[in-house]
Design an enzyme around this catalytic site. Sequence first.
Site, mmCIF file in Angstrom:
data_model
loop_
_atom_site.group_PDB
_atom_site.id
_atom_site.type_symbol
_atom_site.label_atom_id
_atom_site.label_comp_id
_atom_site.label_asym_id
_atom_site.label_seq_id
_atom_site.Cartn_x
_atom_site.Cartn_y
_atom_site.Cartn_z
ATOM 1 C CE LYS A 293 -4.302 -1.983 1.433
ATOM 2 N NZ LYS A 293 -3.930 -3.406 1.585
HETATM 3 C C1 LIG Z 1 -4.535 -4.500 1.018
HETATM 4 C C2 LIG Z 1 -3.780 -5.774 0.931
HETATM 5 C C3 LIG Z 1 -4.153 -6.802 0.017
HETATM 6 C C4 LIG Z 1 -5.382 -6.708 -0.861
HETATM 7 O O1 LIG Z 1 -5.277 -5.749 -1.852
HETATM 8 P P1 LIG Z 1 -6.579 -5.219 -2.644
HETATM 9 O O2 LIG Z 1 -6.118 -4.056 -3.428
HETATM 10 O O3 LIG Z 1 -7.570 -4.841 -1.572
HETATM 11 O O4 LIG Z 1 -7.078 -6.341 -3.490
HETATM 12 C C5 LIG Z 1 -3.360 -7.928 -0.062
HETATM 13 N N1 LIG Z 1 -2.271 -8.077 0.725
HETATM 14 C C6 LIG Z 1 -1.889 -7.121 1.619
HETATM 15 C C7 LIG Z 1 -0.703 -7.367 2.472
HETATM 16 C C8 LIG Z 1 -2.620 -5.943 1.749
HETATM 17 O O5 LIG Z 1 -2.250 -5.014 2.646
#
Ligand SMILES: *Cc1c(COP(=O)(O)O)cnc(C)c1O
Length: 494
Positions: free
Chosen positions: A132
């Site tokens: 993120k």
């Molecule tokens: C947010 C997240 C996901 C999922 O991603 P999306 O964009 O919601 O599909 C997967 N793995 C981790 C570690 C995350 O923080």
Amino acid sequence: MQYVSTRSGSAQSCPPQSFSDILLGGLAPDGGLYLPAAYPRITGEELNAWRKLSYADLAYEVLKKFATDIPDADLKALTRKTYTAEVYCNAREGDDASQITPLHLLEETVGRGGARTLMLQALSNGPTLAFKDMAMQLLGNLFEYTLAKNNAELNIFGATSGDTGSAAEYAMRGKKGIRVFMLSPHKKMSAFQTAQMFSLQDPNIFNIAVNGVFDDCQDMVKAVSNDLEFKVRQKIGTVNSINWARVVAQVVYYFRGYLAATTDNTQKVSFTVPSGNFGNICAGHIARMMGLPIDKLVAATNENDVLDEFFRTGVYRVRKSAETYHTSSPSMDISKASNFERFIFDLLGRDGDRVRALFQKVETHGGFDLSGKPGSDGDEFAKVAQYGFLSGKSTHQDRLDTIRDVQDEYGITIDTHTADGVKVAREHLTPGVTMIVLETALAAKFNETILEALGTDAERPAGFENIEALPQRFDVMPADVEQMKAFIAKHTGL
Ligand SMILES: *Cc1c(COP(=O)(O)O)cnc(C)c1O
């Protein structure tokens, strides 16, 4: 470049917007999500020219096609400030941090029909050790830039069970004109995640530990957001996963992964994406629509398999929160994939009227069915294959086995979400097409499961050794909306 709502059909329920118009917002006024009126297409020459670029300059080239109302020189400065080896410094040993999202070869076996190649693309080398950061760091700089231009301020109000909140705080800390009020369930996050957030001492960051569970936090965010007068006066904004700038920042690393794994544009690669809200893999879909030669986009889910079910059957059936499993890949524990509507809009030939009807049906009937069977809502599932989507799911035991196996075979430790990805990617390997698994977090973040799988602790990147011992700064509050509003007003002075 103009942006339209996924629900803006024949009635034109909301007028087209520019990139800067939608930067600080969430949903479109008609309840839809924003997408470009048409996807920009890239040529083979452009793609070749991009092979030589640094990550920051590649980000500039891709974003330039979407953020057409930001002057080029400003955008270039913003991407160069964002994508540096100092920010994305937590690469594993042997990986080159200056690549920002380095590829790590797991396996290459030569056989009939070509090599079977499995790679990991490290997206989690940023400050909070999860992918993120890739988008959120850019968002922090874009917000600061836009607010300064308009002499404005913004108070971000959100709820987190872990990854999103910490990525937002590390992106916004110390930024002029921005405050962050982040709710989390008191004593419900892991010690590592708590320490990561609560050890921030920046005066513009407010950690609020709510006596309750995550749903209580989210309900408070909704309640405050529904008070429009308060929201406007307090200049409240969000940074949730439907934010368009977050999605488009993620498009960049698909280009990067493709260019790093190939030597010419006749080659194709596939991506497997650990998925929850469909934000990450939606960016892959957009890269593909722009002309990037992606073969397959594989959605990997955990026991919360809403997306896997759709890509196997054409039935989208959301779950109630009581039916959502708490798993060892918690950032994928979602019951409703908030970005999915963007793909459905394309799948339905951009028919906003039908999209609105289908997602209203999600609210009233818990889902929709595009399988084409008698009584279904449409037959577009037959077209899903043209978009290259595949899927798979995994269980806690699969994650333990995969973490162990990857450690034994390749000598690296992967986190639980990435393990969901590797497990599913192995089911979809095709000779001659490199499969890239997106690494969405580093193992140190989810150490409890690493310990269970390997019997030893996950290695921590330098600087994280003792974060649990750092002084923590947070307020504990009851799940009370009025008290929350008073707290915000007191600190904003608005
Ligand atoms: C947010 C997240 C996901 C999922 O991603 P999306 O964009 O919601 O599909 C997967 N793995 C981790 C570690 C995350 O923080």
